[in-house]
Design an enzyme around this catalytic site. Sequence first.
Site, PDB file in Angstrom:
ATOM      1  N   PRO A 195       0.822  -1.315   0.049  1.00  0.00           N
ATOM      2  CG  PRO A 195      -0.628  -1.517   1.814  1.00  0.00           C
ATOM      3  CD  PRO A 195       0.562  -2.085   1.084  1.00  0.00           C
ATOM      4  N   GLY A 252       3.099   4.568   5.366  1.00  0.00           N
ATOM      5  CA  GLY A 252       3.946   4.356   6.096  1.00  0.00           C
ATOM      6  C   GLY A 252       4.851   3.014   6.038  1.00  0.00           C
ATOM      7  CB  ALA A 309      12.114   4.758   0.562  1.00  0.00           C
ATOM      8  CG  ASP A 311      11.133   5.089   5.260  1.00  0.00           C
ATOM      9  OD1 ASP A 311      11.462   4.700   6.495  1.00  0.00           O
ATOM     10  OD2 ASP A 311      10.140   5.524   4.801  1.00  0.00           O
TER      11      ASP A 311
HETATM   12  C1  MEV Z   1       9.371   7.461   8.393  1.00  0.00           C
HETATM   13  O1  MEV Z   1       9.088   6.059   7.867  1.00  0.00           O
HETATM   14  C2  MEV Z   1      10.224   7.352   9.626  1.00  0.00           C
HETATM   15  C3  MEV Z   1      10.392   8.663  10.099  1.00  0.00           C
HETATM   16  O2  MEV Z   1      11.210   8.400  11.269  1.00  0.00           O
HETATM   17  C4  MEV Z   1      11.134   9.549   9.361  1.00  0.00           C
HETATM   18  C5  MEV Z   1      12.492   9.230   8.899  1.00  0.00           C
HETATM   19  O3  MEV Z   1      12.977   8.497   9.697  1.00  0.00           O
HETATM   20  O4  MEV Z   1      12.831   9.694   7.797  1.00  0.00           O
HETATM   21  C6  MEV Z   1       9.111   9.419  10.798  1.00  0.00           C
END
Ligand code: MEV
Length: 342
Positions: free
Chosen positions: A117, A121, A126, A168
């Site tokens: 998805p 998150g 990436a 990421d």
């Molecule tokens: C995003 O997947 C994770 C965060 O910690 C941002 C980052 O580490 O770049 C929120």
Amino acid sequence: MTMPAHSTDGACAKETVLARAFAPGKAILLGEHAVVYGRPALAGALGDGVTVEVVAGRGALRVPAWNVVAPLDENDDDDRSDLVTACAAVRDVLTRRLPDVGMALRRLDAAARFGVPTGAGLGSSAALAVALARALARAVDARLGDEVLDEAALAAETVFHGRASGIDHAVAARGGFGLYTRATGLRPLPTKDGAARVTEGVRLVVGHTGRQRDTRGRVARVAELRAAHPEKIERSFDSIAALVERGAAAITTGDLAALGAAMEENQRQLEALEVSCAEIERMCGLAHEAGALGAKLTGGGGGGCVLALAPGREEAVRVAWGTAGFTSFVTLVGAAMDEAAA
Ligand code: MEV
């Protein structure tokens, strides 16, 4: 940016594929946000991710499943989505560092297929950046070293995150499972006898809040809180770092109850950092009631996905979430070390 209709979900049906690359999505088990400020985070690759295929074309990025065709080879300052801006960032780094790619861009198209998805998150942006850079370099037989790949992927991630830690794309590029810090990159967890090797992975239920994650907004909010209350927020980051160490030790010794407890405490810290939301809290509560050992948001938060560690109770968590209208799947996080290098 134009959006002509496209009939297929496959990346490049019926076209000769000049090069193909895959990069996995990721799940952060512990430590997001604090990782931006130098603390460790525990993360692993998902079994699926993003595949990019390069074919002869006119310098476009295509996402067939979304009916998107965007220019890759020129600047188009109007109507720029984050996706297009991120891909342009990858293109700029490649053009500067690998001139063969820059010269070939006008006669190539890159088509992306998302197996995870997006906006959830789970590291799809990436993974897209890594797969795109690898596929374009392969198409022109250019050698893409780790340094250029990291630079290109970090430029793309900065578009989505504002201030990005690099976690990421480290997972997207290297796969597997481990502890990440900005200073050391991704390191596999040691086993009980001390030999460094990748774990077998951790089985998790991943549920979607139905709301897009808000990584850039939440990263910016944490930065505001830190500016307003530096000591308090630094202490919170230190507590999260301790949870990450505890969680890593728990995985190494196979103590899933301890890992679940660390996830619970991490979620409370994340809520205090204002990166949770009502749907995330509801899903964590439902996961508990269904017997999960721990549940928390993953990634930027403000929406996106929730992870639940529920050995033997995965189906019960899925049913509880499904009844409340949340979609989910079960996955083994971190088991894809070798495939990820594809
Ligand atoms: C995003 O997947 C994770 C965060 O910690 C941002 C980052 O580490 O770049 C929120």
